[in-house]
Design a protein around this motif. Structure first.
Motif, mmCIF file in Angstrom:
data_model
loop_
_atom_site.group_PDB
_atom_site.id
_atom_site.type_symbol
_atom_site.label_atom_id
_atom_site.label_comp_id
_atom_site.label_asym_id
_atom_site.label_seq_id
_atom_site.Cartn_x
_atom_site.Cartn_y
_atom_site.Cartn_z
ATOM 1 N N VAL A 29 0.834 -1.214 0.000
ATOM 2 C CA VAL A 29 0.000 0.000 0.000
ATOM 3 C C VAL A 29 0.863 1.256 0.000
ATOM 4 O O VAL A 29 0.608 2.199 -0.760
ATOM 5 N N THR A 30 1.884 1.287 0.845
ATOM 6 C CA THR A 30 2.737 2.474 0.895
ATOM 7 C C THR A 30 3.531 2.638 -0.400
ATOM 8 O O THR A 30 3.748 3.768 -0.854
ATOM 9 N N CYS A 90 1.296 4.217 -2.833
ATOM 10 C CA CYS A 90 1.139 5.647 -2.543
ATOM 11 C C CYS A 90 2.358 6.460 -2.983
ATOM 12 O O CYS A 90 2.251 7.656 -3.252
ATOM 13 N N LEU A 91 3.517 5.816 -3.061
ATOM 14 C CA LEU A 91 4.736 6.517 -3.469
ATOM 15 C C LEU A 91 4.885 6.577 -4.983
ATOM 16 O O LEU A 91 5.504 7.512 -5.508
ATOM 17 N N GLN A 135 -1.864 9.619 -8.431
ATOM 18 C CA GLN A 135 -3.192 9.894 -7.889
ATOM 19 C C GLN A 135 -3.267 9.542 -6.406
ATOM 20 O O GLN A 135 -3.853 10.283 -5.606
ATOM 21 N N LEU A 136 -2.670 8.409 -6.045
ATOM 22 C CA LEU A 136 -2.658 8.013 -4.633
ATOM 23 C C LEU A 136 -1.755 8.929 -3.820
ATOM 24 O O LEU A 136 -2.064 9.252 -2.663
ATOM 25 N N ALA A 137 -0.632 9.328 -4.400
ATOM 26 C CA ALA A 137 0.284 10.225 -3.695
ATOM 27 C C ALA A 137 -0.404 11.542 -3.368
ATOM 28 O O ALA A 137 -0.256 12.086 -2.261
ATOM 29 N N GLU A 138 -1.181 12.063 -4.308
ATOM 30 C CA GLU A 138 -1.897 13.318 -4.070
ATOM 31 C C GLU A 138 -2.992 13.125 -3.031
ATOM 32 O O GLU A 138 -3.247 14.011 -2.212
ATOM 33 N N VAL A 190 -3.108 10.862 -0.516
ATOM 34 C CA VAL A 190 -2.587 10.593 0.819
ATOM 35 C C VAL A 190 -1.748 11.749 1.340
ATOM 36 O O VAL A 190 -1.877 12.169 2.500
ATOM 37 N N ARG A 201 4.327 12.579 2.131
ATOM 38 C CA ARG A 201 5.209 11.604 1.489
ATOM 39 C C ARG A 201 6.298 11.111 2.450
ATOM 40 O O ARG A 201 6.616 9.930 2.467
ATOM 41 N N VAL A 232 4.977 8.441 4.667
ATOM 42 C CA VAL A 232 4.724 7.213 3.911
ATOM 43 C C VAL A 232 6.043 6.490 3.642
ATOM 44 O O VAL A 232 6.129 5.260 3.755
ATOM 45 N N HIS A 261 6.973 2.755 4.971
ATOM 46 C CA HIS A 261 7.375 1.745 3.988
ATOM 47 C C HIS A 261 8.721 1.138 4.372
ATOM 48 O O HIS A 261 8.900 -0.093 4.337
#
Length: 207
Positions: free
Chosen positions: A37-38, A41-42, A46-49, A51, A54, A57, A61
């Motif tokens: 998941v992390t 997100c990295l 779209q997921l980075a924005e 969550v 950074r 995260v 991770h």
């Protein structure tokens, strides 16, 4: 004749996993899930924005990846878990038969002989263990940037990223197969499976 009340009833369930093995699986799955998941997100914009944060995260991770081997190492204190590891690392003639049947997509009863673990589970477990060690090693090279030359870090990043993608695909296939087999999931949840399932899916296993 009336049966005696103290006559033992025939067992319909057999013990597949001990509590120690189930705890190792759950802890490893949780840590692997956090890593996946992390990582998403990295790497997915779209997921980075969505969550944000950074730096947090990244730290989650890194530490969850560093902790990945810990459940298995702790599980070595259990004799039953060590026995399962030995079974996962031993391949026999019946495993080659199982693989040939799997490649032919032959699902007939008896065409895929297996002990406590079938050949597919053995390959998956060994590949996952190796992939985890490679991910850990390359991750450490990426983490401690001052200890290695730039060329090493670039190569580590390349291997880490592509292996992470492969790992995600393999894990998705593993979860899909688990969802298709409720009895296997029950074995990991409760430690017990029905004897009929054990005889059908693991005909060489004698619990």
């Amino acid at each position: 004749m009336t049966p005696r009340l103290d006559t033992p009833r025939p067992a319909t369930d057999v013990r597949r996993f001990t509590p120690a093995a189930r705890r190792v699986h759950r802890a490893t799955a949780a840590l692997m899930g956090v890593c996946v998941v992390t990582a998403a997100c990295l790497y997915v914009p779209q997921l980075a924005e969505l969550v944000g944060r950074r730096e947090l995260v990244v730290r989650v991770h890194e530490w969850s990846g560093l902790a990945l081997p810990v459940p298995a190492l702790a599980g070595l204190a259990s004799r039953a878990f060590r026995r399962d590891l030995r079974l996962l690392n031993r391949f026999g003639p019946h495993d080659r038969t199982w693989l040939r049947a799997a490649l032919r997509r032959d699902r007939r009863h008896g065409s895929r002989p297996a002990g406590k673990f079938n050949a597919g589970q053995k390959i998956y477990a060994n590949w996952l263990a190796g992939a985890t060690l490679v991910m850990l090693g390359t991750g450490l090279l990426m983490w401690f940037t001052d200890l290695t030359p730039l060329r090493w870090r670039t190569s580590a990043t390349f291997v880490h990223d592509w292996l992470a993608l492969t790992l995600g695909i393999v894990l998705a296939a593993h979860i899909g197969m688990a969802l298709a087999d409720p009895e296997a999931r029950r074995g990991l949840r409760t430690g017990l499976v029905t004897r009929n399932w054990a005889d059908r899916e693991h005909s060489l296993w004698r619990p």
